[in-house]
Write a protein that holds these residues in place. Structure first.
Motif, mmCIF file in Angstrom:
data_model
loop_
_atom_site.group_PDB
_atom_site.id
_atom_site.type_symbol
_atom_site.label_atom_id
_atom_site.label_comp_id
_atom_site.label_asym_id
_atom_site.label_seq_id
_atom_site.Cartn_x
_atom_site.Cartn_y
_atom_site.Cartn_z
ATOM 1 N N PHE A 12 0.683 -1.332 -0.037
ATOM 2 C CA PHE A 12 -0.136 -0.036 0.006
ATOM 3 C C PHE A 12 0.883 1.217 -0.040
ATOM 4 O O PHE A 12 1.514 1.374 0.881
ATOM 5 C CB PHE A 12 -0.931 -0.180 1.190
ATOM 6 C CG PHE A 12 -1.888 -1.051 1.454
ATOM 7 C CD1 PHE A 12 -2.181 -1.902 0.307
ATOM 8 C CD2 PHE A 12 -2.640 -1.273 2.389
ATOM 9 C CE1 PHE A 12 -2.864 -2.895 0.515
ATOM 10 C CE2 PHE A 12 -3.535 -2.254 2.592
ATOM 11 C CZ PHE A 12 -3.795 -3.020 1.614
ATOM 12 N N CYS A 112 -0.547 -3.860 -5.897
ATOM 13 C CA CYS A 112 -0.214 -2.278 -5.431
ATOM 14 C C CYS A 112 -1.454 -1.480 -5.521
ATOM 15 O O CYS A 112 -2.059 -1.615 -6.087
ATOM 16 C CB CYS A 112 0.874 -1.803 -6.578
ATOM 17 S SG CYS A 112 2.685 -2.533 -6.537
ATOM 18 N N PHE A 113 -1.420 -0.834 -4.233
ATOM 19 C CA PHE A 113 -2.581 -0.114 -4.187
ATOM 20 C C PHE A 113 -1.957 1.327 -3.768
ATOM 21 O O PHE A 113 -0.857 1.605 -3.216
ATOM 22 C CB PHE A 113 -3.153 -0.529 -2.760
ATOM 23 C CG PHE A 113 -4.040 -1.684 -3.175
ATOM 24 C CD1 PHE A 113 -3.541 -3.007 -3.164
ATOM 25 C CD2 PHE A 113 -5.747 -1.745 -3.111
ATOM 26 C CE1 PHE A 113 -4.122 -4.357 -3.512
ATOM 27 C CE2 PHE A 113 -5.994 -2.907 -3.634
ATOM 28 C CZ PHE A 113 -5.568 -4.076 -3.538
ATOM 29 N N VAL A 115 -3.173 4.803 -1.167
ATOM 30 C CA VAL A 115 -3.939 4.894 -0.132
ATOM 31 C C VAL A 115 -3.589 6.538 0.360
ATOM 32 O O VAL A 115 -2.544 6.880 0.821
ATOM 33 C CB VAL A 115 -3.780 4.067 1.115
ATOM 34 C CG1 VAL A 115 -4.750 4.406 2.153
ATOM 35 C CG2 VAL A 115 -4.059 2.893 0.772
ATOM 36 N N ASN A 137 -7.887 -0.163 -7.293
ATOM 37 C CA ASN A 137 -6.461 -0.220 -6.433
ATOM 38 C C ASN A 137 -6.166 1.067 -5.839
ATOM 39 O O ASN A 137 -5.144 1.215 -5.486
ATOM 40 C CB ASN A 137 -5.331 -0.597 -7.281
ATOM 41 C CG ASN A 137 -5.760 -1.954 -7.689
ATOM 42 O OD1 ASN A 137 -6.198 -2.102 -8.779
ATOM 43 N ND2 ASN A 137 -5.269 -2.858 -7.242
ATOM 44 N N TYR A 154 -6.383 2.835 5.588
ATOM 45 C CA TYR A 154 -5.717 1.536 5.473
ATOM 46 C C TYR A 154 -6.558 0.211 5.600
ATOM 47 O O TYR A 154 -6.315 -0.771 5.177
ATOM 48 C CB TYR A 154 -4.420 1.432 6.200
ATOM 49 C CG TYR A 154 -3.483 2.267 5.730
ATOM 50 C CD1 TYR A 154 -2.868 2.004 4.575
ATOM 51 C CD2 TYR A 154 -3.089 3.581 6.257
ATOM 52 C CE1 TYR A 154 -1.854 2.682 3.867
ATOM 53 C CE2 TYR A 154 -2.172 4.395 5.760
ATOM 54 C CZ TYR A 154 -1.741 3.907 4.668
ATOM 55 O OH TYR A 154 -0.477 4.676 3.870
ATOM 56 N N ALA A 157 -8.460 -0.281 2.305
ATOM 57 C CA ALA A 157 -7.472 -0.868 1.537
ATOM 58 C C ALA A 157 -7.375 -2.534 1.754
ATOM 59 O O ALA A 157 -7.110 -3.140 0.768
ATOM 60 C CB ALA A 157 -6.138 -0.058 1.534
ATOM 61 N N SER A 161 -8.034 -5.147 -0.808
ATOM 62 C CA SER A 161 -7.095 -6.159 -1.361
ATOM 63 C C SER A 161 -7.562 -7.666 -1.132
ATOM 64 O O SER A 161 -6.995 -8.375 -1.949
ATOM 65 C CB SER A 161 -5.862 -5.935 -0.652
ATOM 66 O OG SER A 161 -5.864 -6.360 0.631
ATOM 67 N N VAL A 170 3.257 -1.282 4.230
ATOM 68 C CA VAL A 170 2.540 -0.044 3.906
ATOM 69 C C VAL A 170 3.967 1.087 3.855
ATOM 70 O O VAL A 170 4.783 0.698 4.414
ATOM 71 C CB VAL A 170 1.722 0.796 4.842
ATOM 72 C CG1 VAL A 170 1.636 2.160 4.787
ATOM 73 C CG2 VAL A 170 0.518 -0.030 5.001
#
Ligand code: MG
Length: 231
Positions: A12, A112-113, A115, A137, A154, A157, A161, A170
């Motif tokens: 993240f 992959c994200f 945030v 994402n 988070y 997220a 995910s 992160v």
């Protein structure tokens, strides 16, 4: 190599100060937005408040410097000025190696994200064009009720995910972002890309600390490779 204890499935990334070298623009425009009110907001305060919603930063700054609550009109006026000044700034550069890093992680099977607390209207297009991020994402300021340092961004997220807490890592540059990720129970690598002392990021709870995107890239790619070797 990272000290990440789990089996890495997803990373993240925070956006400002991690993917883009944009914090200087934010600091300058916050300072100048508050100057109109006679408030001597310091650049370091922009870095310390990074991750908070614009509304939250304005509310706290009014209390600190003017010793009163900001009205809704005042909050809107300051934020409008901030956005207008940001539009006049040169676009932020992408940190070296970050595009390559995201590509390589994806090739290794690691999702992959992004945030971010940002609510920039052009955010989706920019993240898609520069990094290939799809809306699935991305968690942005539009998706959350409570901004960082609350764990909500988070946790959203994590849910998106579909992975467990110990499968996710992160990357954050801001003390409030680190607090948010740690409150969500996630392993957090801090990249000190700004002007704060390392100690501030360590005290916020960072599990590891690095100073450049090159260093970060090496840490993450080694960790990804290690995961691959186990399978
Ligand atoms: Mg940031």
């Amino acid at each position: 190599m990272s000290g990440f204890p789990g089996k890495l499935r997803a990373v993240f990334f925070d956006m400002d100060g991690v993917l883009y070298d944009s914090m200087n623009n934010h600091a300058i425009t916050w300072v100048n937005s508050f100057k109109k009110l006679g408030v001597d907001f310091k650049p370091e305060e922009a870095y310390m408040n990074e991750g908070r919603t614009g509304d939250g930063t304005i509310t706290l700054t009014f209390k600190k410097y003017l010793n009163r609550e900001a009205t809704e009109e005042e909050k809107e006026a300051v934020y409008r000025e901030k956005v207008a000044l940001m539009n006049e700034r040169p676009p932020a550069e992408i940190f070296p190696r970050m595009q390559e890093l995201v590509d390589k992680l994806r090739i290794s099977g690691i999702k992959c994200f992004v945030v971010t607390g940002s609510r920039q209207p052009s955010l989706l297009g920019k993240l898609n064009r520069d990094f290939g991020f799809e809306s699935d994402n991305i968690v942005s300021g539009h998706d959350v009720l409570k901004g960082k340092p609350h764990p909500e961004p988070y946790l959203i997220a994590l849910e998106k995910s579909g992975y467990e807490k110990d499968e996710v890592l992160v990357i954050e540059n801001a003390p409030l972002g680190i607090q948010s990720a740690k409150c969500a129970g996630l392993y957090t690598i801090a990249i000190n890309s700004g002007i704060l002392d390392d100690e501030v990021l360590v005290k916020a709870g960072a599990d590891e600390l690095c100073h450049t995107s090159e260093e970060l890239s090496e840490i993450l790619l080694n960790t990804a490779q290690q995961v691959g070797e186990y399978e």
